[in-house]
Design an enzyme around this catalytic site. Structure first.
Site, PDB file in Angstrom:
ATOM      1  N   HIS A   1      -5.942   2.362   1.157  1.00  0.00           N
ATOM      2  CA  HIS A   1      -5.160   3.518   1.635  1.00  0.00           C
ATOM      3  C   HIS A   1      -5.806   4.203   2.849  1.00  0.00           C
ATOM      4  CE1 HIS A   1      -3.234   2.970  -2.128  1.00  0.00           C
ATOM      5  NE2 HIS A   1      -4.096   3.628  -2.857  1.00  0.00           N
TER       6      HIS A   1
ATOM      7  N   ASP B   1       0.898  -1.145   0.000  1.00  0.00           N
ATOM      8  CA  ASP B   1       0.000   0.000   0.000  1.00  0.00           C
ATOM      9  C   ASP B   1       0.941   1.200   0.000  1.00  0.00           C
ATOM     10  OD1 ASP B   1      -1.611   2.191   0.708  1.00  0.00           O
ATOM     11  OD2 ASP B   1      -3.100   0.815   1.510  1.00  0.00           O
ATOM     12  N   HIS B   2       1.117   1.820  -1.184  1.00  0.00           N
ATOM     13  CA  HIS B   2       2.228   2.771  -1.296  1.00  0.00           C
ATOM     14  C   HIS B   2       2.040   3.989  -0.394  1.00  0.00           C
ATOM     15  CE1 HIS B   2      -0.475   4.305  -4.434  1.00  0.00           C
ATOM     16  NE2 HIS B   2       0.043   5.482  -4.139  1.00  0.00           N
TER      17      HIS B   2
HETATM   18  N1  LIG Z   1       0.064   2.546 -12.374  1.00  0.00           N
HETATM   19  C1  LIG Z   1       0.182   2.974 -11.137  1.00  0.00           C
HETATM   20  O1  LIG Z   1       0.671   4.078 -10.865  1.00  0.00           O
HETATM   21  C2  LIG Z   1      -0.284   2.095  -9.995  1.00  0.00           C
HETATM   22  C3  LIG Z   1      -0.278   2.620  -8.689  1.00  0.00           C
HETATM   23  C4  LIG Z   1      -0.662   1.804  -7.634  1.00  0.00           C
HETATM   24  C5  LIG Z   1      -1.033   0.495  -7.872  1.00  0.00           C
HETATM   25  N2  LIG Z   1      -1.047  -0.005  -9.139  1.00  0.00           N
HETATM   26  C6  LIG Z   1      -1.399  -1.421  -9.345  1.00  0.00           C
HETATM   27  O2  LIG Z   1      -0.349  -2.053 -10.065  1.00  0.00           O
HETATM   28  C7  LIG Z   1      -0.859  -3.057 -10.922  1.00  0.00           C
HETATM   29  C8  LIG Z   1      -0.403  -2.780 -12.344  1.00  0.00           C
HETATM   30  O3  LIG Z   1      -0.953  -1.539 -12.767  1.00  0.00           O
HETATM   31  P1  LIG Z   1      -0.488  -0.814 -14.116  1.00  0.00           P
HETATM   32  O4  LIG Z   1      -1.094   0.533 -14.075  1.00  0.00           O
HETATM   33  O5  LIG Z   1       0.982  -0.922 -14.304  1.00  0.00           O
HETATM   34  O6  LIG Z   1      -1.231  -1.716 -15.227  1.00  0.00           O
HETATM   35  P2  LIG Z   1      -0.981  -1.703 -16.797  1.00  0.00           P
HETATM   36  O7  LIG Z   1      -0.282  -0.473 -17.243  1.00  0.00           O
HETATM   37  O8  LIG Z   1      -2.284  -2.060 -17.429  1.00  0.00           O
HETATM   38  O9  LIG Z   1       0.043  -2.922 -17.028  1.00  0.00           O
HETATM   39  C9  LIG Z   1      -0.368  -4.262 -17.047  1.00  0.00           C
HETATM   40  C10 LIG Z   1       0.832  -5.152 -17.315  1.00  0.00           C
HETATM   41  O10 LIG Z   1       0.401  -6.513 -17.250  1.00  0.00           O
HETATM   42  C11 LIG Z   1       0.787  -7.169 -18.463  1.00  0.00           C
HETATM   43  N3  LIG Z   1      -0.205  -8.201 -18.823  1.00  0.00           N
HETATM   44  C12 LIG Z   1      -1.542  -8.110 -18.759  1.00  0.00           C
HETATM   45  N4  LIG Z   1      -2.096  -9.275 -19.148  1.00  0.00           N
HETATM   46  C13 LIG Z   1      -1.070 -10.115 -19.447  1.00  0.00           C
HETATM   47  C14 LIG Z   1      -0.992 -11.463 -19.871  1.00  0.00           C
HETATM   48  N5  LIG Z   1      -2.070 -12.221 -20.072  1.00  0.00           N
HETATM   49  N6  LIG Z   1       0.224 -11.987 -20.049  1.00  0.00           N
HETATM   50  C15 LIG Z   1       1.347 -11.252 -19.853  1.00  0.00           C
HETATM   51  N7  LIG Z   1       1.331  -9.966 -19.460  1.00  0.00           N
HETATM   52  C16 LIG Z   1       0.135  -9.415 -19.240  1.00  0.00           C
HETATM   53  C17 LIG Z   1       0.841  -6.094 -19.515  1.00  0.00           C
HETATM   54  O11 LIG Z   1       1.673  -6.569 -20.526  1.00  0.00           O
HETATM   55  P3  LIG Z   1       1.499  -6.199 -22.078  1.00  0.00           P
HETATM   56  O12 LIG Z   1       1.549  -4.697 -22.145  1.00  0.00           O
HETATM   57  O13 LIG Z   1       2.687  -6.803 -22.705  1.00  0.00           O
HETATM   58  O14 LIG Z   1       0.190  -6.759 -22.509  1.00  0.00           O
HETATM   59  C18 LIG Z   1       1.445  -4.955 -18.698  1.00  0.00           C
HETATM   60  O15 LIG Z   1       2.835  -5.131 -18.593  1.00  0.00           O
HETATM   61  C19 LIG Z   1      -2.377  -3.050 -10.726  1.00  0.00           C
HETATM   62  O16 LIG Z   1      -2.696  -4.005  -9.758  1.00  0.00           O
HETATM   63  C20 LIG Z   1      -2.653  -1.648 -10.179  1.00  0.00           C
HETATM   64  O17 LIG Z   1      -3.809  -1.599  -9.380  1.00  0.00           O
HETATM   65  C21 LIG Z   1      -0.675   0.772 -10.203  1.00  0.00           C
END
Ligand SMILES: NC(=O)c1ccc[n+]([C@@H]2O[C@H](COP(=O)([O-])OP(=O)(O)OC[C@H]3O[C@@H](n4cnc5c(N)ncnc54)[C@H](OP(=O)(O)O)[C@@H]3O)[C@@H](O)[C@H]2O)c1
Length: 487
Positions: free
Chosen positions: A247, A184-185
Site C-alpha cells: 500500500h 491493492d485495495h
Molecule cells: N479480510 C480482509 O479484509 C482482507 C483485506 C485485504 C486483503 N486480504 C487478503 O485476502 C486474503 C483472504 O483473507 P481473509 O481475511 O478472507 O482470510 P480468511 O478469513 O482466513 O479466509 C480464508 C479462506 O480460505 C479458505 N481455505 C483455507 N485453506 C483452505 C483449504 N486448504 N482448502 C479450501 N479452502 C481453504 C477458508 O475456507 P474454510 O473456512 O472453509 O476453511 C476461507 O474461506 C488474504 O490473502 C488476505 O491477505 C484480506
C-alpha cells in the site's frame, strides 16, 4: 483511464476462499452493489469455493447475514434474485483430486447461465494456497483455449523478492500478465485516484511538484487495533512487509512519479516503476522499528503474548522510515513512511509539505508553510493549507484550510474500493492494479530494509500511545515534525 474498454459479457466469478472474511466483508457486498447498478456482465454467476461443508442455501444465508452487517444502509429488494445466481462448492485447495468435480460444476453452470466458459478466478484465501490453486487450475485444464480467463490475486505477493519471483513464475505458467489483476485495495480508494487528478489536471501543482518547492512528504497509516486473530501470519511478516511493501510504496510511487507521456495504463505504470527503482536503500539510522506492549488500550496485551506469536518475537508492529529518491526532481526531499498497530488513533493520510516562502519571517501571526493533505481515514478528502490575512487593520496572517471532503459530499455515489476494482476487472482495465515489475521494484527496496532490521534496536511502546519517541527524533533531526492535521 483505461481508454476504449469493453465490458466482459459473460463469466463465472469463482471465489477461492468463499467462507473467509474478505469474501463476506468486501467481495459479496461489492458484487451486490454492482448488480443493483447493472454493472455486472450480462450473463453472470458466482461460485464460492472453500473447505467447509455447506449447501448452496447455507452459503446464501451466510452471505445474506454478512450483507446486512457490512451494507447497513443498502436496500435489499433485489438480494434474493442476486443470490439465486450464487453457488457454493466444497473443495480442499491442497487436494488435486477435488478439482475435477469443481471443473464439472463450472461447466454445468456455464450451460445454465450462458457464461460461455469464461472465468474470473479470485484468490481470496491464505497466501500459501495461491500456488496449489494455480498449479491445479493449469494441470486440470480449467483454462481452455479461446476463453476469457482472468486471475485476481490478493496481497501479500510473496514473502520477499525471491518468493515473489517464484510465485510470479508459477502464475505465468497459467496466465499472461494482461490476465493478472494484483489487488491493492488502496488504489481503489477515491482519494488515492484523486492524486492523479490533483497532480495532472491542475496547472497549479505540477510546476511546484519537486525539490524546489516541496520540503517533505509523509505517508501515514496508523491503527488503534492490534493483530487480532492474524498472529501466526503477522509474526512472520511484520509491519514493513504487511503494509509498506504494498500500500505505502504504491502511494509513494503515485506521488513521486513523473508525468507519464500518455494516460494509458502501460505508461502510467512505466512511470511508477521508474520512480520505485530510483528509491535509495534507507540507512540504518533512518529506520525506526517498534513493538507494542500492554497499555492504556482496552484489552491490550504485550505483542509477544498474542496468540500465534513467538515468545521471543522481534517482529515489528511499528515502523517509521525515511526514504529518499535518487533523481533530479526529488533530490534531498525526505519521504517519511510511518505505520503501526495498537496506537492512539486510526489515521491514514498523505501530507505534502511545501517549503517556507522566503518572506515568511516578514509576517506576524500563525504562519505555516503550505501543505496538501490527502486524507483516507477517518474520512476521505483533500485539504490545502494556506496563509491568508486576518480581517482588520493589522496585517496579521492566519492559517486556513480549503477543504474538499470527498466522503461528506459524495456519500451516495462513492463506490467502495472493491466495487471500483471489480468493475475495472470486468472492463479489463489494469490501471489500478499492480504490474509485476512494480511488485518486484518494491521488494528490491524492502528486502534490504528487512535485512537491516536484525541490527536495529527494537523500541517497545505502550498500546494506546503514539508509538516510540525514536520516530519523532527521526524527523526532528531533519528539522521536521509528524503532521497530524485534520484529525
Ligand atoms: N479480510 C480482509 O479484509 C482482507 C483485506 C485485504 C486483503 N486480504 C487478503 O485476502 C486474503 C483472504 O483473507 P481473509 O481475511 O478472507 O482470510 P480468511 O478469513 O482466513 O479466509 C480464508 C479462506 O480460505 C479458505 N481455505 C483455507 N485453506 C483452505 C483449504 N486448504 N482448502 C479450501 N479452502 C481453504 C477458508 O475456507 P474454510 O473456512 O472453509 O476453511 C476461507 O474461506 C488474504 O490473502 C488476505 O491477505 C484480506
Amino acid at each position: 483511464m483505461g481508454g476504449q474498454l469493453k465490458m466482459l459479457e459473460s463469466c463465472i466469478f469463482v471465489i477461492f476462499g468463499a467462507t473467509g472474511d474478505l469474501t463476506h466483508r468486501k467481495l459479496m457486498p461489492a458484487l451486490y452493489r454492482l448488480y443493483v447498478r447493472n454493472e455486472l456482465p450480462k450473463n453472470f454467476a458466482v461460485v464460492g469455493v472453500a473447505r467447509k461443508d455447506k449447501t448452496h442455501d447455507d452459503f446464501r444465508q451466510d452471505v445474506k447475514k454478512s450483507m446486512a452487517e457490512f451494507l447497513p444502509k443498502e436496500k435489499f429488494d433485489r438480494l434474493d434474485k442476486f443470490l439465486s445466481g450464487v453457488f457454493y462448492y466444497r473443495n480442499d485447495f491442497d487436494t488435486a483430486d477435488s478439482y475435477a468435480g469443481l471443473k464439472k460444476f463450472l461447466e454445468d453452470t456455464d450451460k445454465k447461465y450462458r457464461t460461455a466458459g469464461n472465468r474470473i478466478f479470485y484468490l481470496a484465501t491464505l497466501p500459501d494456497k495461491f500456488e496449489p490453486i494455480i498449479k491445479n487450475l493449469r494441470k486440470q485444464k480449467f483454462l481452455a483455449k479461446g476463453k476469457d480467463h482472468r486471475l485476481i490475486i490478493e496481497k501479500p505477493f510473496g514473502d520477499d523478492l525471491k518468493s515473489a519471483r517464484k510465485l510470479n513464475k508459477i502464475i505465468n505458467t497459467a496466465f499472461r500478465e494482461n490476465q493478472i489483476f494484483r489487488i491493492d485495495h488502496y488504489l481503489g480508494k477515491e482519494a488515492v485516484q484523486n492524486l492523479f487528478a490533483l497532480r495532472f489536471a491542475n496547472k497549479i501543482f505540477e510546476p511546484a511538484w519537486g525539490e524546489r518547492n516541496i520540503e517533505n512528504v509523509q505517508i501515514t497509516l496508523l491503527e488503534n487495533t492490534g493483530i487480532g486473530t492474524r498472529g501466526g501470519f503477522y509474526d512472520r511478516y511484520g509491519a514493513i512487509k504487511d503494509v509498506m511493501q504494498n500500500h505505502m510504496m504504491q502511494i509513494l510511487s503515485l506521488i513521486a512519479m513523473s508525468p507519464p507521456k500518455n494516460f494509458n495504463p502501460g505508461e502510467v505504470k512505466d512511470s511508477k516503476v521508474k520512480v520505485l527503482r530510483e528509491i535509495s536503500i534507507p540507512k540504518k539510522n533512518d529506520i525506526v522499528i517498534g513493538q507494542y506492549r500492554k497499555g492504556a488500550l482496552k484489552g491490550s496485551v504485550d505483542y509477544k503474548d498474542e496468540e500465534g506469536v513467538a515468545k521471543d518475537s522481534r517482529t515489528e508492529t511499528f515502523a517509521a522510515i525515511k526514504f529518499c529518491i535518487n533523481n533530479e526532481r526529488w533530490k534531498g526531499v525526505p519521504f517519511y513512511l510511518k505505520t503501526g498497530k495498537n496506537l492512539d488513533r486510526k489515521l491514514v493520510q498523505i501530507i505534502v509539505y511545501f517549503r517556507n516562502t522566503s518572506l515568511l519571517s516578514k509576517f506576524s501571526g500563525g504562519i505555516h508553510p503550505n501543505a496538501l493533505i490527502i486524507k483516507l481515514f477517518p474520512d476521505e478528502g483533500i485539504y490545502l493549507r494556506m496563509n491568508i490575512k486576518t480581517p482588520g487593520n493589522n496585517f496579521e496572517i492566519e492559517n486556513v484550510s480549503m477543504d474538499f471532503c470527498h466522503s461528506c459530499l459524495f456519500v451516495i455515489n462513492t463506490p467502495e474500493a472493491y466495487e471500483k476494482l471489480l468493475h475495472d476487472i470486468f472492463l479489463g482495465d489494469p490501471t489500478l492494479f499492480t504490474r509485476w515489475d512494480e511488485v518486484e521494484a518494491a521488494w528490491k527496496v524492502i528486502d534490504p530494509v528487512i535485512a537491516k532490521k536484525k541490527k536495529i534496536r527494537l523500541h517497545y511502546y505502550s498500546s494506546g500511545s503514539p508509538g516510540p519517541e525514536a520516530a519523532d527524533r527521526l524527523v526532528k533531526k531533519n528539522g521536521h515534525h509528524w503532521g497530524l492535521e485534520h484529525m
